[in-house]
Scaffold this motif. Sequence first.
Motif, short mmCIF file in Angstrom:
data_model
loop_
_atom_site.label_atom_id
_atom_site.label_comp_id
_atom_site.label_asym_id
_atom_site.label_seq_id
_atom_site.Cartn_x
_atom_site.Cartn_y
_atom_site.Cartn_z
N GLU A 100 0.83 -1.20 0.00
CA GLU A 100 0.00 0.00 0.00
C GLU A 100 0.87 1.26 0.00
OE1 GLU A 100 -3.83 1.73 2.51
OE2 GLU A 100 -2.87 -0.14 3.08
N VAL A 101 0.54 2.21 -0.85
CA VAL A 101 1.29 3.45 -0.97
C VAL A 101 0.47 4.59 -0.36
CG1 VAL A 101 2.37 5.10 -2.55
CG2 VAL A 101 2.44 2.64 -3.05
N ARG A 102 1.13 5.40 0.49
CA ARG A 102 0.46 6.54 1.10
C ARG A 102 1.06 7.83 0.52
NH1 ARG A 102 0.35 5.75 7.51
NH2 ARG A 102 2.51 5.21 7.20
N GLU A 103 0.54 8.25 -0.63
CA GLU A 103 1.06 9.46 -1.26
C GLU A 103 0.74 10.69 -0.43
OE1 GLU A 103 -0.44 9.53 -5.20
OE2 GLU A 103 0.66 7.74 -5.83
N SER A 104 -0.46 10.73 0.13
CA SER A 104 -0.86 11.82 1.02
C SER A 104 -1.30 11.22 2.33
CB SER A 104 -2.02 12.62 0.41
OG SER A 104 -2.58 13.48 1.39
N LYS A 105 -0.53 11.48 3.40
CA LYS A 105 -0.82 10.89 4.69
C LYS A 105 -2.18 11.33 5.21
CE LYS A 105 1.36 9.91 9.13
NZ LYS A 105 2.55 10.16 10.01
N ALA A 106 -2.50 12.61 5.06
CA ALA A 106 -3.78 13.12 5.55
C ALA A 106 -4.95 12.47 4.83
CB ALA A 106 -3.83 14.63 5.40
N GLN A 107 -4.83 12.35 3.50
CA GLN A 107 -5.90 11.74 2.72
C GLN A 107 -6.04 10.26 3.06
OE1 GLN A 107 -5.43 12.01 -1.51
NE2 GLN A 107 -7.45 11.20 -1.96
N TRP A 108 -4.91 9.58 3.25
CA TRP A 108 -4.93 8.16 3.58
C TRP A 108 -5.65 7.93 4.91
CZ3 TRP A 108 -3.18 5.22 7.64
CH2 TRP A 108 -3.15 3.84 7.45
N LYS A 109 -5.40 8.80 5.88
CA LYS A 109 -6.02 8.64 7.20
C LYS A 109 -7.53 8.78 7.14
CE LYS A 109 -2.14 10.05 10.13
NZ LYS A 109 -1.63 11.09 11.05
N SER A 110 -8.03 9.60 6.22
CA SER A 110 -9.47 9.83 6.15
C SER A 110 -10.19 8.86 5.23
CB SER A 110 -9.75 11.26 5.71
OG SER A 110 -9.28 11.47 4.39
N THR A 111 -9.46 8.17 4.36
CA THR A 111 -10.10 7.27 3.39
C THR A 111 -9.68 5.81 3.58
OG1 THR A 111 -8.36 7.78 1.77
CG2 THR A 111 -10.39 9.09 1.67
N GLN A 112 -8.40 5.51 3.36
CA GLN A 112 -7.96 4.12 3.36
C GLN A 112 -7.85 3.55 4.77
OE1 GLN A 112 -7.87 2.36 0.65
NE2 GLN A 112 -7.46 0.50 1.84
N ARG A 113 -7.39 4.36 5.74
CA ARG A 113 -7.23 3.83 7.10
C ARG A 113 -8.52 3.27 7.66
NH1 ARG A 113 -8.06 4.62 12.41
NH2 ARG A 113 -6.41 3.89 13.83
N ASN A 132 -16.04 4.66 17.30
CA ASN A 132 -17.01 5.21 18.25
C ASN A 132 -16.83 4.58 19.63
OD1 ASN A 132 -19.92 5.24 19.55
ND2 ASN A 132 -19.90 6.83 17.97
N TYR A 133 -17.13 5.36 20.65
CA TYR A 133 -17.01 4.87 22.04
C TYR A 133 -17.82 3.60 22.28
CZ TYR A 133 -21.56 7.14 22.77
OH TYR A 133 -22.88 7.51 22.69
N LYS A 134 -18.90 3.40 21.50
CA LYS A 134 -19.72 2.20 21.69
C LYS A 134 -18.97 0.92 21.35
CE LYS A 134 -24.10 4.60 20.85
NZ LYS A 134 -25.29 4.74 19.97
N ASN A 135 -17.91 1.02 20.55
CA ASN A 135 -17.10 -0.15 20.25
C ASN A 135 -16.38 -0.69 21.48
OD1 ASN A 135 -17.82 -0.08 17.51
ND2 ASN A 135 -16.13 1.29 17.00
N GLY A 136 -16.26 0.15 22.50
CA GLY A 136 -15.69 -0.30 23.78
C GLY A 136 -16.75 -0.60 24.81
N ASP A 137 -18.02 -0.61 24.38
CA ASP A 137 -19.17 -0.91 25.25
C ASP A 137 -19.42 0.18 26.29
OD1 ASP A 137 -19.90 -3.68 24.26
OD2 ASP A 137 -17.82 -4.01 24.82
N PRO A 179 -14.53 9.02 10.38
CA PRO A 179 -13.32 9.43 9.64
C PRO A 179 -13.51 10.70 8.83
CG PRO A 179 -14.32 7.50 8.65
CD PRO A 179 -15.00 7.71 9.95
N ASN A 180 -14.73 11.01 8.47
CA ASN A 180 -14.99 12.24 7.71
C ASN A 180 -14.92 13.49 8.59
OD1 ASN A 180 -15.49 10.89 5.24
ND2 ASN A 180 -17.52 10.33 6.00
N ARG A 181 -14.85 13.26 9.93
CA ARG A 181 -14.70 14.38 10.86
C ARG A 181 -13.45 14.18 11.72
NH1 ARG A 181 -19.57 14.80 14.50
NH2 ARG A 181 -19.96 12.59 14.06
N ASP A 182 -12.39 13.67 11.08
CA ASP A 182 -11.10 13.48 11.75
C ASP A 182 -11.19 12.49 12.90
OD1 ASP A 182 -8.35 13.93 11.89
OD2 ASP A 182 -8.57 15.51 13.39
N GLY A 183 -12.00 11.44 12.71
CA GLY A 183 -12.20 10.47 13.78
C GLY A 183 -11.19 9.34 13.74
N ARG A 184 -9.98 9.61 14.16
CA ARG A 184 -8.94 8.59 14.14
C ARG A 184 -8.57 8.10 15.53
NH1 ARG A 184 -3.11 9.40 14.07
NH2 ARG A 184 -2.01 7.53 13.36
N HIS A 185 -8.30 9.00 16.46
CA HIS A 185 -7.79 8.56 17.75
C HIS A 185 -8.38 9.30 18.94
CE1 HIS A 185 -5.43 12.01 16.70
NE2 HIS A 185 -4.67 11.97 17.76
#
Length: 432
Positions: A100-113, A151-156, A166-172
């Motif tokens: 996998e190639v990450r030409e744009s790190k920011a774009q990769w985080k919002s789409t492929q990640r 989402n927090y619900k994934n941790g119950d 991810p469309n609202r910078d939901g990574r970490h």
Amino acid sequence: MIGFNSCKESKQKAKEEVVEEKLPNIVFILSDDQAWTDYGFMGHKVIETPNLDKLASESLTFEKGYVPTSLCSPSLASIITGMYPRKHMVLGNDRVLPGEVRESKAQWKSTQRPKNYKSVIENFRKWNTLPKLLKEKGYLSFQTGKWWLGNYKNGDFDYGMTHGDPNRDGRHGDYGLEIGRKGMDTLYNYIDLALEKKKPFFMWYAPYLPHSPHNPPDSLLQKYLPKAPTEYVAKYWAMCEWFDQTCGDLIDYIDKKGETENTLFVYVCDNGWIQNENDSSYDKISKRSPYDYGLRTPIMYKWKGKIEPKQDSLTLTSSLDMVPTVLSIVGIEQPKNLDGIDILDKSEVEKRDAIYGEIYSHDFNTIEESLYYRMAMTNPYKIIVPDETNKPNEEIKLFNIYKDPTEQHNLAAELPEIVEGLKQKIETSWNE
């Protein structure tokens, strides 16, 4: 008081007392990127942490605590599940597929990640988390701060700040990362909600502190600038005190609500950090490394009137012990897949002869492709075993972590029998 129970009878009696009495609230306080040395009570000569110093004096405080891995996402996943990364399979922060190639790190985080991480989250949801297990006793669970698994619900959790979109910078952590840095009101509102509903609560307070960006309040920065070798160090030191201030705010709010004697506080740091003097990055022997500056953390348990305060400089403990210890306190049967022990049970502590760790690539895929190091910590030796495939040019390291806490002297060549014995312990642990 409970704590290091001397026999099964006293341990069972303590459990029965908890069941009969009001269940304690449970508050996990998690630092983010802070070395084990960087607290007043751990001996730092400059950084001031008065609130955590006070917490340590009122807690069963283990100076030789460890997380199983020195990167935030897998470390936090292990804290909430009580399992090694090799079980819950959150091995790193980003899943990157072969080629996998990450030409744009920011774009990769919002789409492929998000696509790559979907299967990681799906697998994670198969396991028990502490919030899920606590539902048996009627707990309300709240998430604030760092949370890597969507989402927090994934941790119950019942309620939380992290949306994970991810469309609202939901990574970490997204909105959750505002807690502490932008006030504590959301957390206070959660506490008020639980008290209004007359429910015991579990609070996950994992602020983005002292994590970079190191942009502390100016008053704290000015305090440390004259004391630090560089501005970069001054900023980091100031961040440590800023985090301490927020911990004090949380503890004071619970006290103001009259809940101190009915609240179990548990403290840990997700991974270590050494601030470089001449830039904003960290030293390679800290975060993401197999060394103690990446893995070691004080771990504290405070329950006023129930757990006897003591600063323990000898006993090895792990963040994996937090879930089984809490479950034992509230009288919930422990799932068999947990990797830690009830650290308040003296017999279990005496039976333990090692705790373990494992380091993977930040950008991970499978265990085989991503494993960098495996570690075993004992009294007094710690071994670091590099993976033969992924770290072929590195040598095994052995340290006496009681006499050499900063790991300066590699004893592997001098003590081959110790090396072989600890390597076998690691293999046995992985095969269990």
